[in-house]
Design an enzyme around this catalytic site. Structure first.
Site, PDB file in Angstrom:
ATOM      1  N   LYS A  53      42.326  17.057  53.855  1.00  0.00           N
ATOM      2  CA  LYS A  53      41.008  16.410  53.943  1.00  0.00           C
ATOM      3  C   LYS A  53      40.981  15.370  55.065  1.00  0.00           C
ATOM      4  CE  LYS A  53      39.943  17.403  49.126  1.00  0.00           C
ATOM      5  NZ  LYS A  53      39.654  16.977  47.756  1.00  0.00           N
ATOM      6  N   GLN A  97      40.659  11.775  43.757  1.00  0.00           N
ATOM      7  CA  GLN A  97      41.360  13.062  43.712  1.00  0.00           C
ATOM      8  C   GLN A  97      41.884  13.316  42.290  1.00  0.00           C
ATOM      9  OE1 GLN A  97      41.408  15.151  46.368  1.00  0.00           O
ATOM     10  NE2 GLN A  97      42.633  16.710  45.349  1.00  0.00           N
ATOM     11  N   ASP A 120      31.865  14.087  45.771  1.00  0.00           N
ATOM     12  CA  ASP A 120      32.399  15.228  45.026  1.00  0.00           C
ATOM     13  C   ASP A 120      31.343  15.794  44.079  1.00  0.00           C
ATOM     14  OD1 ASP A 120      34.886  16.222  45.576  1.00  0.00           O
ATOM     15  OD2 ASP A 120      35.966  14.739  44.384  1.00  0.00           O
TER      16      ASP A 120
HETATM   17  N1  L34 Z   1      38.198  15.006  42.973  1.00  0.00           N
HETATM   18  N2  L34 Z   1      39.845  16.615  42.895  1.00  0.00           N
HETATM   19  C1  L34 Z   1      38.663  16.217  43.360  1.00  0.00           C
HETATM   20  N3  L34 Z   1      37.913  16.952  44.213  1.00  0.00           N
HETATM   21  C2  L34 Z   1      38.354  18.157  44.622  1.00  0.00           C
HETATM   22  O1  L34 Z   1      37.587  18.909  45.416  1.00  0.00           O
HETATM   23  C3  L34 Z   1      39.613  18.602  44.188  1.00  0.00           C
HETATM   24  N4  L34 Z   1      40.182  19.788  44.588  1.00  0.00           N
HETATM   25  C4  L34 Z   1      40.983  20.545  43.611  1.00  0.00           C
HETATM   26  C5  L34 Z   1      42.018  19.588  43.039  1.00  0.00           C
HETATM   27  N5  L34 Z   1      41.480  18.278  42.740  1.00  0.00           N
HETATM   28  C6  L34 Z   1      40.328  17.819  43.269  1.00  0.00           C
HETATM   29  C7  L34 Z   1      40.464  20.155  45.824  1.00  0.00           C
HETATM   30  O2  L34 Z   1      40.053  19.578  46.814  1.00  0.00           O
HETATM   31  C8  L34 Z   1      41.607  21.602  44.479  1.00  0.00           C
HETATM   32  N6  L34 Z   1      41.256  21.255  45.838  1.00  0.00           N
HETATM   33  C9  L34 Z   1      41.740  21.916  46.971  1.00  0.00           C
HETATM   34  C10 L34 Z   1      41.610  21.379  48.251  1.00  0.00           C
HETATM   35  C11 L34 Z   1      42.136  22.017  49.349  1.00  0.00           C
HETATM   36  C12 L34 Z   1      42.797  23.188  49.208  1.00  0.00           C
HETATM   37  C13 L34 Z   1      42.944  23.733  47.945  1.00  0.00           C
HETATM   38  C14 L34 Z   1      42.422  23.098  46.842  1.00  0.00           C
HETATM   39  C15 L34 Z   1      43.387  23.819  50.410  1.00  0.00           C
HETATM   40  O3  L34 Z   1      43.489  23.213  51.449  1.00  0.00           O
HETATM   41  N7  L34 Z   1      43.852  25.073  50.311  1.00  0.00           N
HETATM   42  C16 L34 Z   1      44.492  25.781  51.381  1.00  0.00           C
HETATM   43  C17 L34 Z   1      46.004  25.854  51.182  1.00  0.00           C
HETATM   44  C18 L34 Z   1      46.646  24.546  50.850  1.00  0.00           C
HETATM   45  C19 L34 Z   1      48.127  24.634  50.561  1.00  0.00           C
HETATM   46  O4  L34 Z   1      48.874  25.058  51.459  1.00  0.00           O
HETATM   47  O5  L34 Z   1      48.534  24.276  49.437  1.00  0.00           O
HETATM   48  C20 L34 Z   1      43.943  27.190  51.383  1.00  0.00           C
HETATM   49  O6  L34 Z   1      43.983  27.819  52.433  1.00  0.00           O
HETATM   50  O7  L34 Z   1      43.524  27.658  50.319  1.00  0.00           O
END
Ligand code: L34
Ligand code: NAD
Length: 309
Positions: A53, A97, A120
């Site tokens: 982020k 988060q 959010d």
């Molecule tokens: N308050 N908590 C709050 N807001 C959110 O919107 C989240 N979330 C979830 C967990 N807790 C939260 C997220 O942002 C999950 N989540 C999230 C954010 C980013 C990615 C996955 C979940 C992400 O960047 N995914 C990448 C791979 C990341 C890795 O290598 O682990 C992808 O390509 O899917």
């Protein structure tokens, strides 16, 4: 023929658009939008997501700051910190988060966030406004999925959409957006507004999930269970959106030297077998995750535009 819904590419495209938008603001002599991210403890997954982020904000020109607290912070102290963020005029939006440590009441914390800074979209105010089709901030993951479908011109009107998972952060708001009358829905919504779907919400107590899924034109899975959605559950030509993020151990791959386990990221869909039946499918990684992040940036700019003084 399966088409990959490339969230990574679409998110990069949107970041370029947002960057131009922020540059225009700055050229007008205005300050940059500012996001704060409250991070309690050091959950390894949260560390990755928050880092992603912050990096995305930097790319777009949004000022961003992680505010870290130890795992043992009390709910009382955290509520005080939330109050400070609510009163800090330099911050347009912030998120807490999740997950929070067990001893902290998540609902109490989320409800304390000023809804105007709730980028959010998790406060009762924003959720209620979304349900009523009033201007609101929409939770980042559902907003990102809506955008991804829109950018691939996938229509939802009249379609049967099955949402697996009923969380406040994904399943519930996703279902609401999809069933909404589009013209009642809100800012950020493009011309190819999505909505007007017939939505079925499934969860851990649902009976015969497979039979329900087989009737779906679009399936959105947010359960956190690897290979929950198998090929037998998917109608030929369905659109499959995989929200799940699971870290599974790579078997027989433990380093004998460092004794560390190695992990691989998988979604909730048995991708290998489902993809050949689907018309469109999101990969994990590179599907919904990057769209979630870019939607947070859009929400931050939205909060800035609506409330900055
Ligand atoms: N308050 N908590 C709050 N807001 C959110 O919107 C989240 N979330 C979830 C967990 N807790 C939260 C997220 O942002 C999950 N989540 C999230 C954010 C980013 C990615 C996955 C979940 C992400 O960047 N995914 C990448 C791979 C990341 C890795 O290598 O682990 C992808 O390509 O899917
Ligand atoms: P959650 O983890 O709070 O709850 C899981 C939901 O799935 C529950 O509503 C439960 O009833 C349902 N469920 C679990 N097993 C089921 C089964 N066998 N059959 C039917 N329903 C079942 O939900 P969440 O916070 O939305 O997270 C779900 C998954 O999505 C997790 O893997 C999470 O990491 C991931 N996630 C990804 C993103 C992203 O941007 N890619 C964002 C948020 C969450």
């Amino acid at each position: 023929m399966v088409n990959i819904l490339d969230g990574k590419r679409v998110a990069a495209e949107i970041r370029a658009e947002l960057r131009a938008e922020v540059e225009t603001l700055k050229a007008q002599g205005k300050r940059a939008p500012k996001l704060a991210i409250v991070l309690v403890g050091n959950n390894p997954a949260s560390e990755v997501y928050v880092a992603n982020k912050l990096k995305a904000c930097a790319e777009v020109g949004i000022e961003a700051q992680a505010i870290r607290y130890p795992m043992d912070i009390t709910e009382h102290t955290l509520l005080n910190e939330i109050a400070k963020l609510n009163n800090d005029a330099s911050i347009d939006g912030y998120i807490v988060q999740l997950p929070l440590p067990e001893h902290i009441n998540e609902t109490a914390i989320l409800s304390a966030i000023d809804y105007r800074k709730d980028v959010d979209g998790l406060t009762p105010e924003n959720v209620g406004r979304t349900v009523q089709g009033l201007p609101s901030i929409i939770s980042a993951t559902p907003r990102g999925i809506r955008e991804l479908l829109a950018r691939y011109n996938i229509q939802t009107a009249g379609k049967h959409v099955v949402v697996i998972g009923r969380s406040n952060i994904v399943g519930k708001p996703m279902a609401i957006l999809l069933m909404q009358r589009p013209y009642l829905s809100l800012p950020g919504m493009s011309a190819s507004a999505l909505g007007d779907a017939t939505v079925t919400i499934c969860h851990s107590k649902t009976q015969d999930l497979a039979a329900i899924c087989r009737t779906a034109d679009i399936i959105i899975v947010a359960a956190g269970s690897p290979k929950l959605l198998t090929a037998e559950m998917v109608k030929e030509g369905a659109v499959v959106i995989d929200v799940g993020i699971n870290r599974v151990e790579i078997t027989n791959n433990q380093s004998p030297i460092t004794n560390t386990k190695r992990f691989r990221l998988v979604g909730d869909v048995d991708f290998e077998h489902v993809a050949p039946k689907a018309s469109y499918i999101t990969p994990v990684p590179g599907g919904v995750g990057p769209m979630t992040i870019v939607s947070l940036l859009q929400n931050t700019i939205q909060a800035y535009n609506e409330h900055s003084r």
